[in-house]
Design a protein around this motif. Sequence first.
Motif, short mmCIF file in Angstrom:
data_model
loop_
_atom_site.label_atom_id
_atom_site.label_comp_id
_atom_site.label_asym_id
_atom_site.label_seq_id
_atom_site.Cartn_x
_atom_site.Cartn_y
_atom_site.Cartn_z
N PRO A 255 62.73 10.33 17.71
CA PRO A 255 61.88 11.25 16.95
C PRO A 255 60.44 11.25 17.48
O PRO A 255 59.96 10.23 17.98
N THR A 256 59.77 12.37 17.36
CA THR A 256 58.34 12.46 17.68
C THR A 256 57.61 13.03 16.47
O THR A 256 58.10 13.94 15.80
N ILE A 257 56.45 12.46 16.19
CA ILE A 257 55.62 12.90 15.06
C ILE A 257 54.20 13.05 15.57
O ILE A 257 53.57 12.07 15.99
N ASP A 258 53.69 14.27 15.58
CA ASP A 258 52.33 14.55 16.04
C ASP A 258 51.50 15.03 14.85
O ASP A 258 51.80 16.07 14.26
N ILE A 259 50.45 14.25 14.50
CA ILE A 259 49.53 14.67 13.45
C ILE A 259 48.46 15.54 14.10
O ILE A 259 47.64 15.07 14.89
N LYS A 273 54.77 8.40 2.21
CA LYS A 273 55.97 8.29 1.39
C LYS A 273 57.03 9.30 1.78
O LYS A 273 58.18 9.19 1.33
N CYS A 274 56.67 10.28 2.61
CA CYS A 274 57.64 11.27 3.07
C CYS A 274 58.54 10.71 4.17
O CYS A 274 59.51 11.37 4.57
N PHE A 275 58.22 9.52 4.68
CA PHE A 275 58.95 8.92 5.79
C PHE A 275 59.49 7.56 5.37
O PHE A 275 59.00 6.95 4.42
N PRO A 311 57.60 5.77 15.23
CA PRO A 311 58.46 6.95 15.03
C PRO A 311 59.95 6.66 15.17
O PRO A 311 60.78 7.43 14.69
N MET A 312 60.31 5.55 15.82
CA MET A 312 61.73 5.24 16.00
C MET A 312 62.44 5.01 14.66
O MET A 312 63.64 5.23 14.54
N ARG A 313 61.70 4.59 13.65
CA ARG A 313 62.29 4.36 12.34
C ARG A 313 62.57 5.65 11.58
O ARG A 313 63.27 5.64 10.57
N ASP A 314 62.03 6.75 12.06
CA ASP A 314 62.15 8.02 11.33
C ASP A 314 63.57 8.54 11.39
O ASP A 314 64.26 8.42 12.41
N THR A 315 64.01 9.13 10.28
CA THR A 315 65.34 9.73 10.21
C THR A 315 65.28 11.26 10.30
O THR A 315 66.30 11.93 10.13
N SER A 317 63.99 13.60 8.31
CA SER A 317 64.43 14.27 7.07
C SER A 317 63.68 15.57 6.82
O SER A 317 64.10 16.39 6.01
N ARG A 318 62.52 15.75 7.49
CA ARG A 318 61.69 16.94 7.34
C ARG A 318 61.08 17.06 5.94
O ARG A 318 60.65 18.13 5.53
N GLU A 319 61.03 15.96 5.21
CA GLU A 319 60.47 15.99 3.86
C GLU A 319 59.01 16.43 3.86
O GLU A 319 58.57 17.19 2.99
N CYS A 320 58.23 15.98 4.87
CA CYS A 320 56.81 16.32 4.89
C CYS A 320 56.58 17.82 5.06
O CYS A 320 55.55 18.35 4.64
N LEU A 321 57.54 18.52 5.67
CA LEU A 321 57.38 19.96 5.89
C LEU A 321 57.61 20.77 4.63
O LEU A 321 57.38 21.98 4.62
N ARG A 322 58.06 20.13 3.57
CA ARG A 322 58.32 20.83 2.31
C ARG A 322 57.09 20.87 1.40
O ARG A 322 57.16 21.44 0.32
#
Length: 378
Positions: A255-259, A273-275, A311-315, A317-322
Amino acid sequence: MPRREPSEEEVERRKIVGINAETITDVSSTDYPGVYPGEDHSWDLDKIRRTLQIEFHHNEPLLASFSLIGADASIANAFRRIMIADVPTLAIETVYIDNNTSVIQDEVLAHRLGLIPFRGGREGLDKFMKWYKKPDNGGGGDDDANTGYFDYNTVALRLSVECTHNEAAAPGETDPTKLYHHAHVYAKDIVFEPIGRQDQYFSGEDAIAPVHPDILIAKLRPGQEIHCTMHMHKGVGSDHAKFSPVATASYRLMPTIDILRPIIGADAEKFAKCFPPGVIGLEKVTRKEAARQGSGYEGHEGELKAVVRDPMRDTVSRECLRHDEFKDKVKLGRRRDHFIYQVESTGQWDSDAIFLEAVAHLKEKARRLEKQLLEMGC
């Protein structure tokens, strides 16, 4: 058309699969000839040597987690399929039941016995044990020439258990394991009976034995017994799942997460908490960051900000995009050339050795294909 090389930023962009609120973008690979005018994407062994990496994250005999970086999905999936279906193991193939008065039917008992994973000396399993070939006439008789059973292709096991009353049990005892002897039949009750040269390879700690001794096979009561002989042969998972050396062998993309814009204060805590735990960390905005114009942190010195930790722990889930407050502040994706494997061994092979054996199998398959192509005159 003049030849050109893409920038590092462009190369990195092409490696990311976009994860949006409702869609997934850039799912197709583009690193092959003809996709981008003027760019040479022909197969290059030197380039593969420079980019291919393997990083272990967790390595124990029964469980390994590692990353395969810089490989195509076809290669990554080939390793996974070979680990599941082509790496050989020993398993119980034939059960000769002399007497079974338990409540378990003969065929169910044989099936349960076949699924028990066994371990043994690595040298004996790899170099001494050979493939068993069933005789064309179907076998029969006691002569080896008819049955095809030899010390190098067959391992003999015996299970002989009888349930009896425990005369020393306390009055009023209700626990069957204390009331009776052998109320439960476990994998540890299976006895290895070496034949021929098997003593040289399977003795002491290297003896053939169940990986997990406390696997429950059956429950007995006084007067019930099980007496049977078993033959183990070498096989592969493509023939039957009991021969597969892995309980699970899977991979997922990194996974990749770019703020993109600062997430500060209460929003940062909500964002974390979204992750899953450990993916997003909270740090205080430094004086230097608060003083830098255009950073987005002006006037927020000492407040908490969200940062990407692991980011490797991320699943994904796309929760933050909601959540509306995070729109246009974060971009999710997955790297198409970074595969995170998890291999869980059944015990006959070490988990990392299974992957190395899969590499050797794929190499041998490539050699055979090359030989066939040369013989065809290609």
